[in-house]
Design a protein around this motif. Structure first.
Motif, PDB file in Angstrom:
ATOM      1  N   PHE A 213       0.783  -1.365  -0.031  1.00  0.00           N
ATOM      2  CA  PHE A 213      -0.112   0.000   0.045  1.00  0.00           C
ATOM      3  C   PHE A 213       0.922   1.543  -0.051  1.00  0.00           C
ATOM      4  N   ALA A 214       0.596   2.003  -0.965  1.00  0.00           N
ATOM      5  CA  ALA A 214       1.292   3.469  -0.998  1.00  0.00           C
ATOM      6  C   ALA A 214       0.408   4.711  -1.025  1.00  0.00           C
ATOM      7  N   SER A 215       0.623   5.353   0.209  1.00  0.00           N
ATOM      8  CA  SER A 215      -0.334   6.343   0.231  1.00  0.00           C
ATOM      9  C   SER A 215       0.119   7.767  -0.134  1.00  0.00           C
ATOM     10  N   ALA A 216      -0.958   8.683  -0.221  1.00  0.00           N
ATOM     11  CA  ALA A 216      -0.338  10.031  -0.695  1.00  0.00           C
ATOM     12  C   ALA A 216      -0.248  10.846   0.462  1.00  0.00           C
ATOM     13  N   ASN A 217      -0.675  10.466   1.633  1.00  0.00           N
ATOM     14  CA  ASN A 217      -0.170  11.248   2.726  1.00  0.00           C
ATOM     15  C   ASN A 217       0.069  10.456   3.976  1.00  0.00           C
ATOM     16  N   THR A 218       0.668  10.846   5.060  1.00  0.00           N
ATOM     17  CA  THR A 218       1.051  10.043   6.336  1.00  0.00           C
ATOM     18  C   THR A 218      -0.082   9.891   6.918  1.00  0.00           C
ATOM     19  N   SER A 219      -1.214  10.796   7.050  1.00  0.00           N
ATOM     20  CA  SER A 219      -2.295  10.351   7.851  1.00  0.00           C
ATOM     21  C   SER A 219      -3.135   9.407   7.479  1.00  0.00           C
ATOM     22  N   THR A 220      -3.172   9.190   6.169  1.00  0.00           N
ATOM     23  CA  THR A 220      -4.138   8.092   5.776  1.00  0.00           C
ATOM     24  C   THR A 220      -3.312   6.483   6.111  1.00  0.00           C
ATOM     25  N   MET A 221      -2.011   6.906   5.804  1.00  0.00           N
ATOM     26  CA  MET A 221      -1.068   5.385   6.362  1.00  0.00           C
ATOM     27  C   MET A 221      -1.270   5.377   7.814  1.00  0.00           C
ATOM     28  N   ASP A 222      -1.403   6.469   8.505  1.00  0.00           N
ATOM     29  CA  ASP A 222      -1.661   6.138   9.994  1.00  0.00           C
ATOM     30  C   ASP A 222      -2.898   5.409  10.463  1.00  0.00           C
ATOM     31  N   THR A 223      -3.993   5.780   9.723  1.00  0.00           N
ATOM     32  CA  THR A 223      -5.132   4.812   9.781  1.00  0.00           C
ATOM     33  C   THR A 223      -4.980   3.497   9.492  1.00  0.00           C
TER      34      THR A 223
END
Lengths: 253, 256
Positions: free
Chosen positions: A84-94
């Motif tokens: 999974f590659a996210s466009a921002n850190t907060s979504t990765m945090d989820t």
């Protein structure tokens, strides 16, 4: 008795043959690596995917490009994802909060905002200040999505207050409003302006540095192909990956 | 009922479950402790209000244009009538996003009419008008199709009788034809209202998304999904209740 022995031999032969076939099939069966990546990563990741496939025989790379939050929700509901590659850190945090990561996420790219105007710049936009002009059709991302959060940060950092005519769901929607000429200006990522080609013109602004968007990547916890997934992560964070990302306008993290 | 073969029951029940189960599954996901505050937030209320207003406006527009359209389709005879009917019903089968793109190329600033409208000082893009246009575009066929069917079923006998007694065409239309098809007109109106209420694709493509101006309930739900799935589920439930209420009212008003 002899007949009996023959039968056993035949049976053994068949078994051998069967297991032999099974093993061969196992080795030759194409493995599919499922990569879930933020929509803005489509172009560089497709390039990286092709490279990965050419380096790994029998491996098929399959992408799912969508908004980062949508992807996390799909993974939470059990969609088969290896990376999974996210466009921002907060979504990765989820994702991490839900305990679904396979390893600690690694930052691999950064992106900043840019003003996009239709070709010819009909509203004569020059800088960030001119986006506050009264009769200007400005379109931005909604605060709920990463590019909108970045826009808010820029507003706070500069003390400007935008009055957009629309707060779109995704950066692609903003870009579409600009390329179609509906909007006089939009705030999108540097990489989006590059993707849009001749249809839009990009205007840089110094204040963009206040809202740098970082892209993290990780393998997914109970992935079917954890090792291959890790190898793809290494490709992205390695020299080749960084070069391809830079070629599409991404900054280093 | 007794004349039906019994096996009909099984697929019918399965079909019913297929519709009801997802709705129940969603209702089970609603966090009832926060439900009140989730649906009464400023953005939720603004979206609900906008949705009801624009859907009502769209339903009114559908009646205004749809009734004459149905009358023409049901009562006139000319070459190309069936082709015309198919064309009018296109939005029914068209993906709403495609409808949105088509509207954009018509009423957008660079569109067929949009440029001329802007000269007159009218800007449709990013306005509530754009939402109403998008909703009317997708909802109109629902009214036309149900009303035209009813008009054909009702036939022209009563109209002919009224005319032979000396009633002028307008009088025949208002006193005979329309009262005959009133149930279908009502259910068609409710259907088009409900379709407008659920409109998403054409709106997001054509009108944009801004709280209080263009962000209707379905757009708000889609946006909340990004940051607050709980609120999205709560709002989905509200939208479902409104839809069920609308259909219930329509069923009660329309004697079968």
């Amino acid at each position: 008795m002899i007949r009996h022995a023959r039968l056993i031999a035949a049976a053994a032969g068949i078994t051998l043959l069967a297991t032999g076939c099974g093993a061969a099939e196992e080795a030759g069966r194409p493995v599919t690596l499922h990569l879930f990546a933020a929509a803005s990563l489509q172009e560089p990741f497709e390039e990286l995917g092709e490279q990965f496939e050419s380096e790994h025989e029998g491996v098929d790379v399959e992408f799912n490009f969508a908004g980062s939050s949508t992807l996390v929700e799909q993974i939470r509901q059990g969609a088969p994802a290896d990376v999974f590659a996210s466009a921002n850190t907060s979504t990765m945090d989820t994702l991490v909060e839900a305990g679904l990561q396979g390893a600690d996420p690694v930052d691999f790219a950064a992106n900043t905002l840019m003003i996009a105007v239709p070709r010819g710049n009909p509203a004569d936009v020059a800088d960030l200040q001119s986006l506050t002009a009264e009769d200007l059709n400005l379109v931005v991302c909604a605060a709920e999505v990463p590019c909108g959060a970045a826009t808010e940060t820029v507003e706070e950092a500069t003390g400007l207050e935008f009055a957009p005519v629309s707060e779109e769901q995704s950066v692609t929607d903003v870009l579409n409003k600009v390329t179609s000429g509906e909007a006089d200006a939009g705030l999108v990522y540097v990489t989006d302006v590059r993707t849009a080609g001749d249809a839009v013109e990009g205007i840089e602004f110094a204040e963009a540095a206040s809202a740098v968007n970082t892209y993290p990547i990780t393998t997914v916890g109970d992935a079917a192909n954890a090792e291959l997934g890790q190898e793809f992560v290494e490709l992205v964070t390695g020299k080749t990956g960084q070069e391809i990302l830079a070629g599409h306008g991404f900054d280093a993290p | 009922m007794s004349s039906l073969p019994r096996w009909v029951l099984i697929p019918a029940l399965l079909g019913g479950l297929f519709v009801l189960l997802p709705l129940m599954a969603m209702a089970l996901r609603v966090h009832w402790t926060h439900f009140g505050e989730l649906i009464t937030s400023e953005s939720s209320l603004a979206a609900l209000r906008l949705s009801l207003q624009t859907s009502a406006a769209s339903a009114a527009l559908c009646v205004l244009c749809g009734v004459p359209m149905s009358l023409l389709l049901a009562r006139s005879e000319f070459r190309g009538l069936s082709l015309l009917r198919s064309l009018v019903l296109i939005p029914l089968v068209l993906p709403p996003v495609v409808g949105g793109i088509a509207l954009l190329y018509t009423f957008g600033r660079q569109g067929l009419l949009g440029g001329h409208l802007e000269v007159l000082g009218l800007q449709i893009a990013f306005s509530t008008t754009a939402v109403v246009l998008a909703q009317t575009f997708v909802a109109l066929p629902f009214l036309v199709i149900s009303l035209e069917g009813a008009l054909r079923t009702a036939g022209t006998r009563y109209e002919a009788a009224a005319a032979s007694l000396g009633a002028r065409p307008s009088r025949v239309l208002l006193r005979v034809t329309l009262p005959l098809v009133m149930p279908a007109l009502l259910s068609g109106t409710v259907l088009s209202f409900a379709r407008a209420l659920g409109e998403f694709g054409a709106t997001i493509t054509f009108a944009g998304s801004l709280q209080g101006t263009t962000r209707t309930l379905p757009l708000e739900i889609y946006l909340q999904r990004e940051s607050d799935p709980e609120a999205a589920v709560a709002l989905s439930f509200v939208l479902m209740i409104v839809a069920v209420a609308v259909i219930a009212v329509a069923r009660r008003r329309v004697p079968s």
